[in-house]
Design a protein around this motif. Structure first.
Motif, PDB file in Angstrom:
ATOM      1  N   ARG A 197       0.804  -1.216   0.000  1.00 56.82           N
ATOM      2  CA  ARG A 197       0.000   0.000   0.000  1.00 56.82           C
ATOM      3  C   ARG A 197       0.844   1.276   0.000  1.00 56.82           C
ATOM      4  N   GLY A 198       2.150   1.104  -0.066  1.00 55.22           N
ATOM      5  CA  GLY A 198       3.013   2.276  -0.128  1.00 55.22           C
ATOM      6  C   GLY A 198       2.816   3.186   1.063  1.00 55.22           C
ATOM      7  N   LYS A 199       3.114   4.447   0.859  1.00 55.02           N
ATOM      8  CA  LYS A 199       2.929   5.460   1.901  1.00 55.02           C
ATOM      9  C   LYS A 199       1.671   6.240   1.545  1.00 55.02           C
ATOM     10  N   SER A 200       0.542   5.613   1.862  1.00 56.62           N
ATOM     11  CA  SER A 200      -0.719   6.069   1.289  1.00 56.62           C
ATOM     12  C   SER A 200      -1.690   6.703   2.268  1.00 56.62           C
ATOM     13  N   ALA A 201      -1.314   6.922   3.517  1.00 61.43           N
ATOM     14  CA  ALA A 201      -2.249   7.525   4.468  1.00 61.43           C
ATOM     15  C   ALA A 201      -2.721   8.911   4.012  1.00 61.43           C
ATOM     16  N   PRO A 202      -1.834   9.793   3.518  1.00 58.15           N
ATOM     17  CA  PRO A 202      -2.322  11.090   3.031  1.00 58.15           C
ATOM     18  C   PRO A 202      -3.278  10.948   1.848  1.00 58.15           C
ATOM     19  N   PHE A 203      -3.045   9.959   1.008  1.00 59.82           N
ATOM     20  CA  PHE A 203      -3.933   9.699  -0.125  1.00 59.82           C
ATOM     21  C   PHE A 203      -5.319   9.308   0.377  1.00 59.82           C
ATOM     22  N   LEU A 204      -5.383   8.474   1.401  1.00 62.31           N
ATOM     23  CA  LEU A 204      -6.674   8.075   1.957  1.00 62.31           C
ATOM     24  C   LEU A 204      -7.392   9.257   2.595  1.00 62.31           C
ATOM     25  N   LYS A 205      -6.645  10.134   3.225  1.00 62.23           N
ATOM     26  CA  LYS A 205      -7.270  11.340   3.777  1.00 62.23           C
ATOM     27  C   LYS A 205      -7.908  12.166   2.660  1.00 62.23           C
ATOM     28  N   ALA A 206      -7.180  12.324   1.574  1.00 59.12           N
ATOM     29  CA  ALA A 206      -7.703  13.100   0.451  1.00 59.12           C
ATOM     30  C   ALA A 206      -8.899  12.394  -0.191  1.00 59.12           C
ATOM     31  N   ASN A 263     -18.694  25.517  -2.539  1.00 57.10           N
ATOM     32  CA  ASN A 263     -18.089  24.206  -2.277  1.00 57.10           C
ATOM     33  C   ASN A 263     -17.411  23.604  -3.496  1.00 57.10           C
ATOM     34  N   LEU A 264     -17.646  24.146  -4.675  1.00 56.85           N
ATOM     35  CA  LEU A 264     -16.960  23.629  -5.858  1.00 56.85           C
ATOM     36  C   LEU A 264     -15.440  23.755  -5.743  1.00 56.85           C
ATOM     37  N   PRO A 265     -14.887  24.911  -5.328  1.00 60.12           N
ATOM     38  CA  PRO A 265     -13.429  24.959  -5.182  1.00 60.12           C
ATOM     39  C   PRO A 265     -12.917  24.095  -4.033  1.00 60.12           C
ATOM     40  N   VAL A 266     -13.739  23.841  -3.020  1.00 66.75           N
ATOM     41  CA  VAL A 266     -13.331  22.912  -1.961  1.00 66.75           C
ATOM     42  C   VAL A 266     -13.147  21.515  -2.557  1.00 66.75           C
ATOM     43  N   LEU A 267     -14.079  21.127  -3.420  1.00 65.20           N
ATOM     44  CA  LEU A 267     -13.949  19.850  -4.117  1.00 65.20           C
ATOM     45  C   LEU A 267     -12.701  19.840  -4.989  1.00 65.20           C
ATOM     46  N   ALA A 268     -12.461  20.934  -5.690  1.00 65.35           N
ATOM     47  CA  ALA A 268     -11.260  21.029  -6.530  1.00 65.35           C
ATOM     48  C   ALA A 268      -9.995  20.865  -5.695  1.00 65.35           C
ATOM     49  N   GLN A 269      -9.974  21.481  -4.510  1.00 63.31           N
ATOM     50  CA  GLN A 269      -8.813  21.364  -3.630  1.00 63.31           C
ATOM     51  C   GLN A 269      -8.602  19.922  -3.208  1.00 63.31           C
ATOM     52  N   ASN A 270      -9.665  19.250  -2.837  1.00 62.66           N
ATOM     53  CA  ASN A 270      -9.536  17.870  -2.375  1.00 62.66           C
ATOM     54  C   ASN A 270      -9.032  16.950  -3.476  1.00 62.66           C
ATOM     55  N   ILE A 271      -9.501  17.165  -4.707  1.00 69.25           N
ATOM     56  CA  ILE A 271      -9.025  16.346  -5.819  1.00 69.25           C
ATOM     57  C   ILE A 271      -7.556  16.635  -6.104  1.00 69.25           C
ATOM     58  N   ALA A 272      -7.141  17.898  -5.979  1.00 71.12           N
ATOM     59  CA  ALA A 272      -5.723  18.231  -6.165  1.00 71.12           C
ATOM     60  C   ALA A 272      -4.867  17.547  -5.106  1.00 71.12           C
ATOM     61  N   THR A 273      -5.342  17.540  -3.858  1.00 70.55           N
ATOM     62  CA  THR A 273      -4.608  16.847  -2.798  1.00 70.55           C
ATOM     63  C   THR A 273      -4.547  15.351  -3.081  1.00 70.55           C
ATOM     64  N   LEU A 274      -5.654  14.804  -3.557  1.00 65.26           N
ATOM     65  CA  LEU A 274      -5.677  13.388  -3.909  1.00 65.26           C
ATOM     66  C   LEU A 274      -4.641  13.087  -4.991  1.00 65.26           C
ATOM     67  N   ASN A 275      -4.571  13.926  -6.007  1.00 63.39           N
ATOM     68  CA  ASN A 275      -3.608  13.704  -7.082  1.00 63.39           C
ATOM     69  C   ASN A 275      -2.176  13.769  -6.575  1.00 63.39           C
ATOM     70  N   GLN A 276      -1.890  14.770  -5.751  1.00 58.84           N
ATOM     71  CA  GLN A 276      -0.532  14.925  -5.238  1.00 58.84           C
ATOM     72  C   GLN A 276      -0.135  13.747  -4.364  1.00 58.84           C
ATOM     73  N   THR A 277      -1.014  13.350  -3.468  1.00 60.05           N
ATOM     74  CA  THR A 277      -0.683  12.260  -2.547  1.00 60.05           C
ATOM     75  C   THR A 277      -0.700  10.905  -3.249  1.00 60.05           C
ATOM     76  N   TYR A 278      -1.497  10.777  -4.289  1.00 54.93           N
ATOM     77  CA  TYR A 278      -1.469   9.539  -5.081  1.00 54.93           C
ATOM     78  C   TYR A 278      -0.116   9.369  -5.752  1.00 54.93           C
ATOM     79  N   LYS A 279       0.396  10.434  -6.335  1.00 58.06           N
ATOM     80  CA  LYS A 279       1.702  10.363  -6.981  1.00 58.06           C
ATOM     81  C   LYS A 279       2.786   9.970  -5.976  1.00 58.06           C
ATOM     82  N   MET A 280       2.698  10.513  -4.768  1.00 57.55           N
ATOM     83  CA  MET A 280       3.734  10.270  -3.768  1.00 57.55           C
ATOM     84  C   MET A 280       3.576   8.919  -3.079  1.00 57.55           C
ATOM     85  N   ALA A 281       2.373   8.358  -3.121  1.00 60.68           N
ATOM     86  CA  ALA A 281       2.138   7.076  -2.447  1.00 60.68           C
ATOM     87  C   ALA A 281       2.788   5.915  -3.174  1.00 60.68           C
ATOM     88  N   LYS A 282       3.008   6.051  -4.486  1.00 57.06           N
ATOM     89  CA  LYS A 282       3.601   4.987  -5.299  1.00 57.06           C
ATOM     90  C   LYS A 282       2.775   3.702  -5.246  1.00 57.06           C
TER      91      LYS A 282
END
Length: 452
Positions: free
Chosen positions: A72-81, A107-126
């Motif tokens: 599962r790599g280092k995926s805790a931040p990804f799960l938070k996102a 709330n649309l930009p809040v959703l955009a922020q969460n998806i951006a965090t998901l993308n960033q943490t997904y890349k780092m989770a490997k």
């Protein structure tokens, strides 16, 4: 003006009754939305696009839970996102169903922020899992299409909004400049700061065009999301860099929140009349590579558990070993920081450059009206994520693990601690585990990375 809530996602801000009053819109009347999505559907309404994004979250969660914990790599931040994205999708969905324009817009930009965090943490989770990659790709592709469906309009006073936005962007850029000069900043950190500065430049350019000004909030949401990804990652896995990212955390998260709270300014004439009835042509169907029978089974399973998706994603995140560290980081309140909205304070340098650009003549082609949303976006690998999203590697000390990771931040896939998922140390791992039960994900030769 002082914002008293210290949360990067600021969900509480947008779910309070103070922001739930609906924007006055022209008497929308329509039947309840049907958000069911047929197999291989290439025409979707806006509610169906939201449902497809929720399906993507459920698909990601389902396949994440099927992976052996060692992979599962280092995926805790990804799960938070992922959990935050699930909550945001539900908030936007309910606001649209209630025709609550203000809550919907803010709330649309809040959703955009969460998806951006998901993308960033997904890349780092490997996470080397084909199905999760498909889910992330689907989420991003459909979000991009959805944003084009719910674009904002001109503010009542574009000049005033240009001034406010420009002051915020100017102060954010100034703080990034200070961070880049911090002696603690290494080459990788400076690279990440430069990427964030490019986002601010993009936000500034769109802010100067009255017809695109609404997009500024979403670009700042990307900024906040990527920053949160770096910060959460540091809190979970890199304590040495926590203080660096923490230094700007409270300011950036709250300043972007001020911007989100004004997003409804661009939606005051937005009508939901066609929101639920107009279908948008898709270039492809998004069925998670399922057959018709598999998709039907998944859809049935999704509908049965849809109401519990928020809870299920949060439970998976809270089961990680790092959730306490991440939550403590998010809740950090700097006793020396008082975050007043920079938009309220005249700034001679910023105000000297806040004039709106002249409006471009209409070329009469409505198909080109949303082209600017794709400007600067590159996705050569087809994962649905902008190629500029950094995976956290510095490329300098790969050490032979898998040709890309540096072994210090790749979730343990360097051949010394992963039991063999780097394609060189396990007798034939394909590097992309499909999570299926037929091959254990490790032999790379029985199914080419997908289920049979």
């Amino acid at each position: 003006m002082k914002l008293t809530i210290n949360r990067s996602l600021l969900l509480a801000l947008f779910m309070t009754t103070s922001l739930s009053a609906a924007v006055m819109i022209p008497n929308p009347v329509f039947a309840a939305a049907d958000d069911n999505i047929a197999y291989q559907a290439k025409k979707l309404t806006a509610p169906q696009m939201l449902s497809k994004q929720q399906q993507a979250v459920a698909f990601i969660l389902k396949n994440y839970k099927a992976i052996d914990k060692a992979k599962r790599g280092k995926s805790a931040p990804f799960l938070k996102a992922l959990s935050a994205t699930a909550k945001s999708l539900e908030t936007v969905k309910k606001a649209a169903e209630a025709k609550d324009g203000k809550t919907f817009a803010n709330n649309l930009p809040v959703l955009a922020q969460n998806i951006a965090t998901l993308n960033q943490t997904y890349k780092m989770a490997k996470l080397k899992n084909k199905k999760i990659a498909t889910g992330v790709r689907t989420l991003n592709k459909v979000w991009d299409l959805y944003l084009k469906r719910v674009m904002g309009g001109k503010a009542q006073d574009p000049s005033a909004m240009a001034t406010k936005n420009n002051r915020r962007i100017h102060e954010m850029d100034r703080r990034l400049d200070k961070m880049s000069k911090d002696p603690k900043a290494n080459a990788r950190m400076k690279k990440e700061i430069e990427r964030l500065r490019k986002l601010l430049a993009k936000a500034k350019a769109n802010n100067k065009k009255a017809s695109r000004q609404w997009y500024t909030s979403y670009i700042l949401a990307d900024f906040a999301g990527y920053y949160a990804g770096y910060y959460y990652w540091a809190a979970a896995y890199d304590p040495a860099s926590v203080a660096y990212w923490q230094s700007g955390w409270e300011y950036f998260s709250q300043e972007c929140g001020y911007s989100y709270a004004e997003t409804s300014s661009y939606y005051e004439s937005y009508s939901f009349e066609s929101y639920e009835s107009t279908s948008v042509e898709m270039s492809e169907s998004y069925d998670f590579d399922y057959t018709a029978e598999e998709y039907s089974s998944f859809d049935t399973e999704y509908e049965a558990s849809e109401d519990n998706l928020d809870e299920a994603t949060e439970d998976e995140y809270e089961a990680t070993d790092e959730d306490d560290e991440i939550e403590a980081a998010e809740d950090y309140d700097d006793p020396n920081e008082t975050v007043d909205d920079a938009a309220d304070d005249p700034n001679e340098e910023a105000d000297a450059d806040d004039d709106l650009d002249a409006e471009e003549p209409d070329d009469g082609n409505a198909d080109n009206d949303d082209d600017f949303l794709d400007e600067g976006e590159e996705d050569a690998d087809g994962d649905g994520i902008d190629d500029d999203v950094d995976d956290g590697d510095d490329g300098a000390d790969d050490g032979g693990d898998d040709g890309a990771d540096d072994g210090a931040d790749d979730g343990g896939d360097d051949g010394a601690d992963d039991g063999g998922d780097d394609g060189a140390d396990d007798g034939g791992d394909d590097g992309v585990d499909d999570g299926g039960a037929d091959d254990g994900g490790d032999d790379g030769g029985d199914d080419g990375g997908g289920d049979e």
